[in-house]
Design a protein around this motif. Structure first.
Motif, short mmCIF file in Angstrom:
data_model
loop_
_atom_site.label_atom_id
_atom_site.label_comp_id
_atom_site.label_asym_id
_atom_site.label_seq_id
_atom_site.Cartn_x
_atom_site.Cartn_y
_atom_site.Cartn_z
N GLN A 210 0.84 -1.19 0.00
CA GLN A 210 0.00 0.00 0.00
C GLN A 210 0.88 1.24 0.00
O GLN A 210 2.07 1.20 0.29
CB GLN A 210 -0.91 0.05 1.22
N ILE A 211 0.25 2.35 -0.35
CA ILE A 211 0.87 3.66 -0.19
C ILE A 211 0.50 4.18 1.19
O ILE A 211 -0.65 4.08 1.61
CB ILE A 211 0.38 4.62 -1.29
N ALA A 212 1.47 4.69 1.92
CA ALA A 212 1.22 5.13 3.29
C ALA A 212 0.12 6.18 3.36
O ALA A 212 -0.66 6.20 4.31
CB ALA A 212 2.51 5.66 3.91
N ASP A 213 0.05 7.04 2.35
CA ASP A 213 -1.03 8.02 2.30
C ASP A 213 -1.09 8.63 0.90
O ASP A 213 -0.10 9.23 0.45
CB ASP A 213 -0.81 9.13 3.33
N PRO A 214 -2.22 8.48 0.19
CA PRO A 214 -2.31 9.03 -1.17
C PRO A 214 -2.13 10.54 -1.22
O PRO A 214 -1.55 11.06 -2.17
CB PRO A 214 -3.73 8.63 -1.61
N THR A 215 -2.62 11.26 -0.21
CA THR A 215 -2.45 12.72 -0.19
C THR A 215 -0.98 13.08 -0.10
O THR A 215 -0.49 13.96 -0.82
CB THR A 215 -3.22 13.33 0.99
N HIS A 216 -0.25 12.39 0.76
CA HIS A 216 1.19 12.66 0.88
C HIS A 216 1.92 12.30 -0.42
O HIS A 216 2.88 12.98 -0.81
CB HIS A 216 1.78 11.88 2.05
N LEU A 217 1.46 11.23 -1.06
CA LEU A 217 2.07 10.86 -2.34
C LEU A 217 1.87 11.97 -3.36
O LEU A 217 2.82 12.35 -4.06
CB LEU A 217 1.46 9.56 -2.86
N ALA A 218 0.66 12.49 -3.46
CA ALA A 218 0.38 13.56 -4.42
C ALA A 218 1.23 14.79 -4.12
O ALA A 218 1.81 15.41 -5.03
CB ALA A 218 -1.10 13.92 -4.38
N GLU A 219 1.34 15.15 -2.85
CA GLU A 219 2.12 16.32 -2.47
C GLU A 219 3.60 16.12 -2.74
O GLU A 219 4.27 17.02 -3.26
CB GLU A 219 1.88 16.63 -0.99
N ALA A 220 4.12 14.94 -2.39
CA ALA A 220 5.54 14.67 -2.60
C ALA A 220 5.89 14.63 -4.08
O ALA A 220 6.95 15.11 -4.50
CB ALA A 220 5.93 13.35 -1.93
N THR A 221 4.98 14.05 -4.88
CA THR A 221 5.22 13.95 -6.32
C THR A 221 5.27 15.33 -6.96
O THR A 221 6.19 15.64 -7.74
CB THR A 221 4.13 13.09 -6.98
N LEU A 222 4.29 16.16 -6.65
CA LEU A 222 4.26 17.50 -7.23
C LEU A 222 5.45 18.32 -6.77
O LEU A 222 6.07 19.04 -7.57
CB LEU A 222 2.95 18.20 -6.87
N ALA A 223 5.79 18.23 -5.49
CA ALA A 223 6.92 19.00 -4.97
C ALA A 223 8.22 18.61 -5.67
O ALA A 223 9.02 19.47 -6.04
CB ALA A 223 7.04 18.79 -3.46
N ARG A 224 8.41 17.32 -5.88
CA ARG A 224 9.63 16.88 -6.55
C ARG A 224 9.64 17.31 -8.01
O ARG A 224 10.67 17.74 -8.55
CB ARG A 224 9.75 15.36 -6.45
N PHE A 225 8.49 17.19 -8.66
CA PHE A 225 8.38 17.59 -10.06
C PHE A 225 8.75 19.07 -10.24
O PHE A 225 9.53 19.43 -11.13
CB PHE A 225 6.97 17.33 -10.55
N LEU A 226 8.21 19.93 -9.39
CA LEU A 226 8.49 21.36 -9.48
C LEU A 226 9.93 21.66 -9.08
O LEU A 226 10.60 22.49 -9.72
CB LEU A 226 7.52 22.14 -8.60
N ALA A 227 10.44 20.99 -8.05
CA ALA A 227 11.81 21.23 -7.61
C ALA A 227 12.82 20.85 -8.67
O ALA A 227 13.89 21.46 -8.78
CB ALA A 227 12.08 20.45 -6.32
N ASP A 228 12.48 19.84 -9.49
CA ASP A 228 13.38 19.40 -10.54
C ASP A 228 13.21 20.18 -11.84
O ASP A 228 13.75 19.80 -12.88
CB ASP A 228 13.18 17.91 -10.82
N GLY A 229 12.42 21.27 -11.79
CA GLY A 229 12.30 22.14 -12.95
C GLY A 229 11.06 21.95 -13.78
O GLY A 229 10.93 22.54 -14.85
N GLY A 230 10.13 21.13 -13.32
CA GLY A 230 8.89 20.94 -14.05
C GLY A 230 7.99 22.16 -13.98
O GLY A 230 8.11 22.99 -13.08
N THR A 231 7.08 22.27 -14.93
CA THR A 231 6.10 23.36 -14.98
C THR A 231 4.71 22.77 -14.85
O THR A 231 4.38 21.79 -15.52
CB THR A 231 6.21 24.13 -16.30
#
Length: 425
Positions: A210-231
């Protein structure tokens, strides 16, 4: 027209022909965006809503490696009647939505023919075999390995008859890379202390998670995407062309590659290319209590199979999810579905009270219960990845890796031909 250029601080070396636009910000879209970004693409993600509410983030959080058999199967056809909502099951076919679900149901029956099912089973099993390794790579690359819990899951039955029938069904099933064993009497007794209803038997799966928390997954994914230069752009895409997308507000975006990952909305975006995607909104419902709920945080997901309900403990609370409702995505939620969940919760004595938050979302489902992954014929810059039904979370990272390999012209670890939309004519 807005040209999707790489951000200079992170993608200065990315050439113009390595720009990618992802249409849709569910778990398939976001993981695909990251997979392309990690492969050296300059990526823009277009999300329809500021706060995503896709089925990706309202599911049970279960990484279902054991579901190697497509739901469109001869066994499903044989058991269809007893699964109907009005008979106590989880399958809802609202009469007012018959124009939506009847054509889909007829296609599903065709996909469940033995020959077609055999091919689909082989394709899905091969894809699911890659699911957990891809998740390990994904959370490691995210820098958030704690998001993935590989503790398996539990299935419980409430009568001797359903326990015997359920155990026989799983023993005859292809569970892919997952394995299961009967619960010990001590384990079963421990579950009896947590559940009011009588429990006659159960099994414990290993190899699922399982994923520990889908909300945290969404937040972590978006944060990493933006931090790595995504738009990230918030807006609804009205149309897609070869290398260009037009938003409903008139904005035009261009990129060397456009990947349609828009769930149920993908079919309309691909129709102008002559592609058929007979997709339906397979709507699921859940109720979730808050984080202070009296339910141990280390318990794995538990399936109450007699009730077609899965209960998962997340960091953000305890969630009970169920229902397969075929309807239009935009149709109003049916309160009867939440009421059914409340009755199950009360009968089991689960600590999910009247203040639990209700949710409904649409799983994008194709009649053969395989996802759609491939390139749009006749174009150089349009591809798609959607229609993952109940397995969107499970298959998200491997789907992202497959799309990245496809766009880079690399060998695919899984044959993609069975997932192309050409299978629908």
């Amino acid at each position: 027209m807005t040209r999707l250029m790489p951000k200079p601080e992170n993608h200065a070396a990315a050439p113009q022909d390595r720009t990618a636009l992802i249409v849709g910000g569910g778990v398939i879209g976001t993981t695909t965006a990251l997979a392309l970004q990690w492969a050296g693409w300059a990526v823009t993600l277009v999300e329809a809503e500021e706060t995503p509410r896709a089925a990706s983030w309202g599911n049970a959080g279960h990484i279902a490696t054991e579901q190697a058999e497509p739901i469109a199967s001869p066994a499903m056809v044989r058991g269809f009647a007893r699964r109907l909502f009005f008979r106590g099951g989880a399958l809802a076919l609202p009469p007012r939505e018959i124009a939506t679900w009847l054509p889909f149901a007829l296609r599903l029956l065709g996909a469940a023919r033995a020959d077609r099912y055999k091919r689909a089973h082989g394709a899905l099993a091969a894809l699911l075999a890659q699911a957990m390794p891809a998740w390990r790579r994904h959370v490691a690359a995210l820098g958030a390995p704690e998001l993935l819990r590989e503790d398996g899951h539990v299935v419980l039955w409430e009568t001797p008859e359903s326990a015997a029938r359920g155990l026989a069904g799983w023993q005859a099933a292809d569970t892919g890379t997952a394995r299961f064993r009967a619960l010990t009497e001590s384990e079963l007794q421990d579950w009896r202390t947590r559940v009011h209803a009588p429990l006659a038997g159960g099994i414990r799966f290993e190899g699922s998670g399982q994923i520990a928390d889908p909300t945290h997954l969404a937040e972590a994914t978006l944060a990493r995407f933006l931090a790595d230069g995504g738009t990230r752009i918030v807006g609804r895409v009205a149309a897609v062309g070869d290398g260009e997308a037009r938003l409903e507000d008139g904005r035009r975006l261009s990129a060397a590659q456009i990947v349609v990952t828009a769930g149920v909305a993908s079919a309309a975006l691909l129709r102008p290319f002559g592609l058929k995607a007979p997709i339906i909104a397979e709507r699921g419902y859940h109720l979730q209590a808050g984080p202070a709920v009296d339910w141990p945080a280390d318990l794995p997901p538990v399936v109450f199979e007699d009730r077609s309900m899965i209960v998962t403990r997340f960091a953000g609370g305890l969630r009970a999810a169920s229902i397969v409702e075929f309807a239009r995505a935009q149709a109003k939620p049916d309160p009867a579905k939440w009421n059914r969940l409340r009755r199950h919760i009360a009968a089991l004595g689960l600590p999910i009270g009247e203040d639990a938050k209700p949710w409904m979302g649409a799983r994008p489902t194709l009649p053969d219960y395989l996802p759609a992954i491939g390139r749009v014929p006749g174009t150089t810059g349009v591809s798609y990845a959607f229609g993952h039904n109940h397995l969107g979370l499970t298959l998200a990272p491997i789907t992202g890796e497959l799309v990245a390999a496809m766009l880079d012209g690399k060998a695919s670890p899984v044959p993609l031909e069975p997932f192309g939309l050409a299978r629908f004519g």
